[in-house]
Design a protein around this motif. Structure first.
Motif, PDB file in Angstrom:
ATOM      1  N   PHE A   1       0.841  -1.191   0.000  1.00 15.09           N
ATOM      2  CA  PHE A   1       0.000   0.000   0.000  1.00 15.09           C
ATOM      3  C   PHE A   1       0.881   1.247   0.000  1.00 15.09           C
ATOM      4  N   VAL A   2       0.399   2.271  -0.680  1.00 19.18           N
ATOM      5  CA  VAL A   2       1.056   3.577  -0.650  1.00 19.18           C
ATOM      6  C   VAL A   2      -0.035   4.607  -0.359  1.00 19.18           C
ATOM      7  N   ILE A   3       0.300   5.572   0.470  1.00 19.36           N
ATOM      8  CA  ILE A   3      -0.649   6.615   0.832  1.00 19.36           C
ATOM      9  C   ILE A   3      -0.051   7.968   0.463  1.00 19.36           C
ATOM     10  N   GLU A   4      -0.873   8.792  -0.139  1.00 16.43           N
ATOM     11  CA  GLU A   4      -0.517  10.180  -0.439  1.00 16.43           C
ATOM     12  C   GLU A   4      -1.502  11.027   0.345  1.00 16.43           C
ATOM     13  N   LEU A   5      -0.980  11.986   1.101  1.00 14.81           N
ATOM     14  CA  LEU A   5      -1.798  12.670   2.092  1.00 14.81           C
ATOM     15  C   LEU A   5      -1.463  14.148   2.142  1.00 14.81           C
ATOM     16  N   CYS A   6      -2.494  14.968   2.258  1.00 18.42           N
ATOM     17  CA  CYS A   6      -2.335  16.397   2.532  1.00 18.42           C
ATOM     18  C   CYS A   6      -3.274  16.736   3.676  1.00 18.42           C
ATOM     19  N   THR A   7      -2.720  17.204   4.774  1.00 19.12           N
ATOM     20  CA  THR A   7      -3.511  17.529   5.958  1.00 19.12           C
ATOM     21  C   THR A   7      -4.054  18.959   5.865  1.00 19.12           C
ATOM     22  N   PRO A   8      -4.971  19.330   6.753  1.00 15.46           N
ATOM     23  CA  PRO A   8      -5.472  20.712   6.763  1.00 15.46           C
ATOM     24  C   PRO A   8      -4.365  21.742   7.028  1.00 15.46           C
TER      25      PRO A   8
ATOM     26  N   GLU B   1      -1.638  21.691   5.574  1.00 10.73           N
ATOM     27  CA  GLU B   1      -0.875  21.653   4.331  1.00 10.73           C
ATOM     28  C   GLU B   1       0.447  20.908   4.488  1.00 10.73           C
ATOM     29  N   GLU B   2       0.431  19.848   5.278  1.00 14.65           N
ATOM     30  CA  GLU B   2       1.568  18.943   5.402  1.00 14.65           C
ATOM     31  C   GLU B   2       1.345  17.807   4.407  1.00 14.65           C
ATOM     32  N   TYR B   3       2.354  17.524   3.611  1.00 12.49           N
ATOM     33  CA  TYR B   3       2.245  16.510   2.568  1.00 12.49           C
ATOM     34  C   TYR B   3       3.085  15.294   2.939  1.00 12.49           C
ATOM     35  N   TYR B   4       2.503  14.120   2.725  1.00 12.60           N
ATOM     36  CA  TYR B   4       3.187  12.867   3.022  1.00 12.60           C
ATOM     37  C   TYR B   4       2.977  11.883   1.883  1.00 12.60           C
TER      38      TYR B   4
ATOM     39  N   GLN C   1     -13.565   3.357   6.112  1.00 13.58           N
ATOM     40  CA  GLN C   1     -14.644   4.282   6.453  1.00 13.58           C
ATOM     41  C   GLN C   1     -14.149   5.337   7.433  1.00 13.58           C
ATOM     42  N   ASP C   2     -13.293   4.942   8.369  1.00 16.04           N
ATOM     43  CA  ASP C   2     -12.691   5.908   9.294  1.00 16.04           C
ATOM     44  C   ASP C   2     -11.838   6.914   8.529  1.00 16.04           C
ATOM     45  N   VAL C   3     -11.083   6.429   7.562  1.00 13.67           N
ATOM     46  CA  VAL C   3     -10.240   7.313   6.748  1.00 13.67           C
ATOM     47  C   VAL C   3     -11.114   8.312   5.990  1.00 13.67           C
ATOM     48  N   ASP C   4     -12.203   7.827   5.388  1.00 14.62           N
ATOM     49  CA  ASP C   4     -13.114   8.713   4.659  1.00 14.62           C
ATOM     50  C   ASP C   4     -13.702   9.790   5.574  1.00 14.62           C
ATOM     51  N   ALA C   5     -14.077   9.405   6.783  1.00 19.20           N
ATOM     52  CA  ALA C   5     -14.651  10.364   7.732  1.00 19.20           C
ATOM     53  C   ALA C   5     -13.625  11.429   8.128  1.00 19.20           C
ATOM     54  N   ILE C   6     -12.387  11.019   8.316  1.00 19.62           N
ATOM     55  CA  ILE C   6     -11.324  11.965   8.668  1.00 19.62           C
ATOM     56  C   ILE C   6     -11.097  12.958   7.534  1.00 19.62           C
ATOM     57  N   VAL C   7     -11.059  12.466   6.311  1.00 22.57           N
ATOM     58  CA  VAL C   7     -10.824  13.343   5.161  1.00 22.57           C
ATOM     59  C   VAL C   7     -11.981  14.330   5.002  1.00 22.57           C
ATOM     60  N   LYS C   8     -13.195  13.887   5.196  1.00 23.40           N
ATOM     61  CA  LYS C   8     -14.343  14.801   5.114  1.00 23.40           C
ATOM     62  C   LYS C   8     -14.225  15.906   6.158  1.00 23.40           C
ATOM     63  N   GLN C   9     -13.800  15.541   7.364  1.00 26.76           N
ATOM     64  CA  GLN C   9     -13.602  16.544   8.415  1.00 26.76           C
ATOM     65  C   GLN C   9     -12.481  17.506   8.032  1.00 26.76           C
ATOM     66  N   TRP C  10     -11.373  16.963   7.517  1.00 28.05           N
ATOM     67  CA  TRP C  10     -10.252  17.798   7.094  1.00 28.05           C
ATOM     68  C   TRP C  10     -10.681  18.784   6.016  1.00 28.05           C
TER      69      TRP C  10
ATOM     70  N   LYS D   1     -13.430  20.208   5.574  1.00 29.32           N
ATOM     71  CA  LYS D   1     -14.188  21.332   6.132  1.00 29.32           C
ATOM     72  C   LYS D   1     -13.238  22.438   6.586  1.00 29.32           C
ATOM     73  N   GLU D   2     -12.044  22.036   7.020  1.00 29.46           N
ATOM     74  CA  GLU D   2     -11.036  22.985   7.483  1.00 29.46           C
ATOM     75  C   GLU D   2     -10.174  23.521   6.339  1.00 29.46           C
ATOM     76  N   TYR D   3      -9.897  22.640   5.368  1.00 30.22           N
ATOM     77  CA  TYR D   3      -9.035  23.000   4.237  1.00 30.22           C
ATOM     78  C   TYR D   3      -9.534  22.217   3.023  1.00 30.22           C
ATOM     79  N   ALA D   4     -10.129  22.892   2.087  1.00 29.82           N
ATOM     80  CA  ALA D   4     -10.812  22.251   0.955  1.00 29.82           C
ATOM     81  C   ALA D   4      -9.896  21.359   0.122  1.00 29.82           C
ATOM     82  N   ASP D   5      -8.597  21.637   0.112  1.00 29.41           N
ATOM     83  CA  ASP D   5      -7.667  20.859  -0.712  1.00 29.41           C
ATOM     84  C   ASP D   5      -7.039  19.671   0.014  1.00 29.41           C
TER      85      ASP D   5
END
Length: 83
Positions: free
Chosen positions: A18-25, A27-30, A56-65, A67-71
């Motif tokens: 698995f590989v994950i690409e992530l941008c937090t609210p 604006e931290e990129y991983y 499903q937990d991941v999806d819920a976290i991203v939806k919350q994020w 709301k804080e940062y659209a990107d």
């Protein structure tokens, strides 16, 4: 669009599945690689300070994020092993 494949069925040379690409609210990129979902979920728990046990937990976290940062985003790709 990207396809993620490996022919290393036994994980002898490439153990990650698995590989994950992530941008937090904030604006931290991983971009991180993991041998299984459980280790990825544990890593995500450290990043977001929330319990993660399923996609499903991941999806819920991203939806919350978002709301804080659209990107904000979280893309999870699984390496497929061709027949």
């Amino acid at each position: 669009m990207a396809l993620y494949f490996t022919n290393d069925r036994e994980g002898r040379y490439f153990q990650d599945r698995f590989v994950i690409e992530l941008c937090t609210p904030e604006e931290e990129y991983y971009t991180e690689y993991f041998p299984d979902l459980q280790s990825m979920y544990e890593w995500l728990e450290d990043i977001c300070d929330m319990q993660v046990q399923s996609m499903q937990d991941v999806d819920a976290i991203v939806k919350q994020w978002q709301k804080e940062y659209a990107d904000a985003y979280c893309y999870i790709h699984e390496y497929k092993i061709p027949d």
